[in-house]
Design a protein around this motif. Structure first.
Motif, short mmCIF file in Angstrom:
data_model
loop_
_atom_site.label_atom_id
_atom_site.label_comp_id
_atom_site.label_asym_id
_atom_site.label_seq_id
_atom_site.Cartn_x
_atom_site.Cartn_y
_atom_site.Cartn_z
N ARG A 185 0.86 -1.35 0.02
CA ARG A 185 -0.13 -0.03 0.03
C ARG A 185 0.86 1.25 0.12
O ARG A 185 0.61 2.22 -0.57
N LEU A 205 2.11 1.92 -3.39
CA LEU A 205 1.11 2.60 -4.23
C LEU A 205 0.56 4.02 -3.78
O LEU A 205 0.28 4.70 -4.82
N LEU A 206 0.67 4.19 -2.44
CA LEU A 206 0.73 5.58 -2.19
C LEU A 206 1.74 6.50 -2.74
O LEU A 206 1.20 7.79 -2.99
N LYS A 266 0.81 6.91 -6.23
CA LYS A 266 -0.61 7.73 -6.54
C LYS A 266 -0.15 9.36 -6.17
O LYS A 266 -0.61 10.07 -6.87
N VAL A 277 1.44 10.72 -9.72
CA VAL A 277 0.50 10.82 -10.39
C VAL A 277 -0.54 11.90 -10.10
O VAL A 277 -0.73 12.84 -11.09
N GLU A 278 -0.71 12.18 -9.04
CA GLU A 278 -1.54 13.26 -8.72
C GLU A 278 -1.08 14.67 -8.86
O GLU A 278 -1.67 15.81 -8.74
N VAL A 294 -4.10 -0.37 -14.62
CA VAL A 294 -3.22 0.70 -14.78
C VAL A 294 -2.00 0.43 -15.48
O VAL A 294 -1.43 1.25 -16.57
N SER A 338 -4.96 7.51 -11.76
CA SER A 338 -5.07 7.82 -10.21
C SER A 338 -6.61 7.06 -9.88
O SER A 338 -6.67 6.46 -8.74
N ASP A 382 -7.58 4.08 -10.76
CA ASP A 382 -7.32 2.78 -10.75
C ASP A 382 -6.43 2.46 -9.71
O ASP A 382 -6.61 1.44 -8.74
N ILE A 383 -5.54 3.37 -9.38
CA ILE A 383 -4.57 3.04 -8.39
C ILE A 383 -5.53 3.34 -6.68
O ILE A 383 -5.25 2.51 -5.88
N ASP A 384 -6.43 4.23 -6.81
CA ASP A 384 -7.48 4.16 -5.70
C ASP A 384 -8.14 3.17 -5.42
O ASP A 384 -8.20 2.69 -4.23
N LEU A 434 -5.84 0.52 -3.89
CA LEU A 434 -5.67 1.02 -2.39
C LEU A 434 -6.94 0.52 -1.58
O LEU A 434 -6.87 0.09 -0.51
#
Length: 464
Positions: free
Chosen positions: A169, A172-173, A176, A179-180, A415, A430, A432-434, A437
């Motif tokens: 996680r 991935l965060l 993210k 990406v954001e 992703v 974002s 798909d990553i969410d 998560l």
């Protein structure tokens, strides 16, 4: 439904009901200490107003008329450093159904309510003492049927699996966040991670999730045991084989065909393999209604088994009933032919049975060939006998964990597919990553619903 706000005080008997040296009544909640003060007396009959944290005190429990119920040891444990994160009281009395229930009845009269299954563990989760994987591990440890399944549960309880999930996680965060930057500052010249770097990190995350998913088969075997159905016509030595593996006289063995009328199920560790043995009624043309039901259950056991041990009496020629079973079982890849009664001299050997991948010659009477049988079972299910579970090994062991990891993997693949297709829109990445998560959060309990928690904790015993 359980009280997820944890506003009331709960109580339950935390030891098995029945004869025993000690019985324990556990209380958790705001009124735990107050209730203890109301029902507890010193041996001289005086009330006790002060209880030292985590110190056992000897006295008696009385009913609402002041009549002594039993001599007890009582301990008060102050929040938040308790299993549930609340004030906890334990009253240790003599064992036995009557005494322990009487004490519980007095506790309930003073304002506690009877805890639902798993409610103490649920409160530990709600108050952040454990995560959801550790909560499930507690139940697995209680229900462990072999040393290896217990070790898997202990590893989960210590947080081995949780740590791996949290590391995934965190990665991935981190992705993210990069990406954001592109979502929040599309017009700015802010340095963001290159597409190739994102792919590399996503592929590493994908590999880690896939490795955890690969552990499910072993985890399920360790937790539940390998389902092994022992089948064959009557009087070929099925029950003798069961007894030999168990090393005890569990099933009745006679010369009379059809003695076993029902399915007998036992758990055992056999040469390092955790087995759930199912001894079935002999399969033949039934002579009465009871035997017919037993044979129907035998056939059902074959369908549900991980491994089928097809037992043949090698001391005599194959019968018509044997041949019918050969036809019924020969196309199954999980069947091991077991030629029994080697000690009596074999008229049928493994050379005579060519329609099956695996065959072992044994004597259930002397134990000859049983070790080879264990090795063959392990090979059929691709499980290594005498497997050592490492202290750092993380294994997933239930369907909930497997399904959520599969969903997380699917989101990570989305992703990767988006990037492979050249669509590098930060907004889509974002989303798909969410999603990934969210599924990993559900796995450890950071994202929950009351319905989901009800399902998980309802499987626990009352008092845990």
């Amino acid at each position: 439904m359980k009280d997820y706000l944890c506003e009331d005080t709960i109580a339950a008997i935390s030891t098995p009901i029945g004869k025993g040296a000690i019985g324990i009544v556990r209380i958790s909640g705001r009124k735990a200490l107050e209730i203890l003060k109301e029902i507890y007396r010193t041996k001289s009959g005086k009330k006790k107003e002060e209880f030292e944290d985590r110190k056992m005190t000897y006295g008696v429990v009385v009913d609402d008329k002041g009549k002594e119920i039993d001599e007890v040891l009582a301990v008060y444990m102050k929040a938040p450093k308790t299993f549930t994160g609340e004030d906890v009281v334990e009253i240790h009395s003599h064992g036995g159904t009557v005494v322990v229930r009487k004490i519980l009845r007095e506790v309930l009269k003073r304002g506690a309510r009877l805890a639902e299954p798993g409610e103490f563990t649920m409160r530990a989760f709600v108050h952040g003492r454990i995560d959801l994987l550790q909560a499930e591990a507690i139940n697995d440890l209680i229900n462990a049927t072999n040393e290896m399944s217990a070790q898997v549960a202990v590893n989960q309880l210590e947080g081995k699996l949780s740590q791996k999930i949290k590391k995934i996680r965190d990665k991935l965060l981190e992705l993210k966040a990069f990406v954001e930057v592109g979502v929040d500052f599309p017009e700015e010249e802010v340095e963001i991670m290159e597409s190739a770097q994102v792919k590399e990190k996503l592929n590493e995350i994908k590999r880690q999730i896939e490795n955890l998913l690969k552990s499910y088969k072993d985890g399920k075997i360790l937790k539940e045991g390998i389902k092994v159905a022992i089948v064959g016509r009557p009087n070929v030595g099925k029950s003798s084989l069961l007894n030999a593996i168990l090393n005890e006289e569990r099933a009745i063995v006679t010369e009379i065909p059809g003695t076993t009328r029902d399915v007998i199920e036992e758990s055992v560790t056999f040469h390092g393999l955790p087995l759930r043995l199912i001894d079935t009624a002999g399969i033949r043309e039934a002579e009465d209604v009871v035997e017919k039901i037993g044979i129907e259950r035998s056939l059902k056991s074959i369908e549900n088994a991980d491994v089928v041990l097809f037992v043949i009496d090698g001391s005599q020629e194959l019968t018509e009933e044997d041949r019918k079973l050969v036809e019924k079982l020969k196309n199954r890849g999980n069947v091991i032919v077991v030629i029994n009664k080697k000690d009596a001299g074999l008229k049928v050997s493994c050379k005579d049975v060519k329609d099956f991948k695996a065959c072992v010659e044994i004597s259930a009477k002397t134990g000859e060939g049983l070790e080879k049988l264990a090795e063959t079972i392990g090979r059929i299910v691709m499980f290594e006998p005498e497997r050592e579970i490492g202290s750092d090994e993380a294994v997933i062991s239930n369907e909930r964990q497997k399904q959520l990891l599969e969903k997380a993997l699917e989101s990570v693949n989305k992703v990767l597919n988006t990037l492979e297709g050249g669509y590098e829109s930060p907004e889509f990445l974002s989303i798909d990553i969410d999603e990934a998560l969210k599924y990993l959060g559900e796995l450890i309990g950071e994202v929950t619903t009351e319905d989901m928690l009800d399902i998980i904790f309802s499987r626990f015993c009352i008092g845990k």
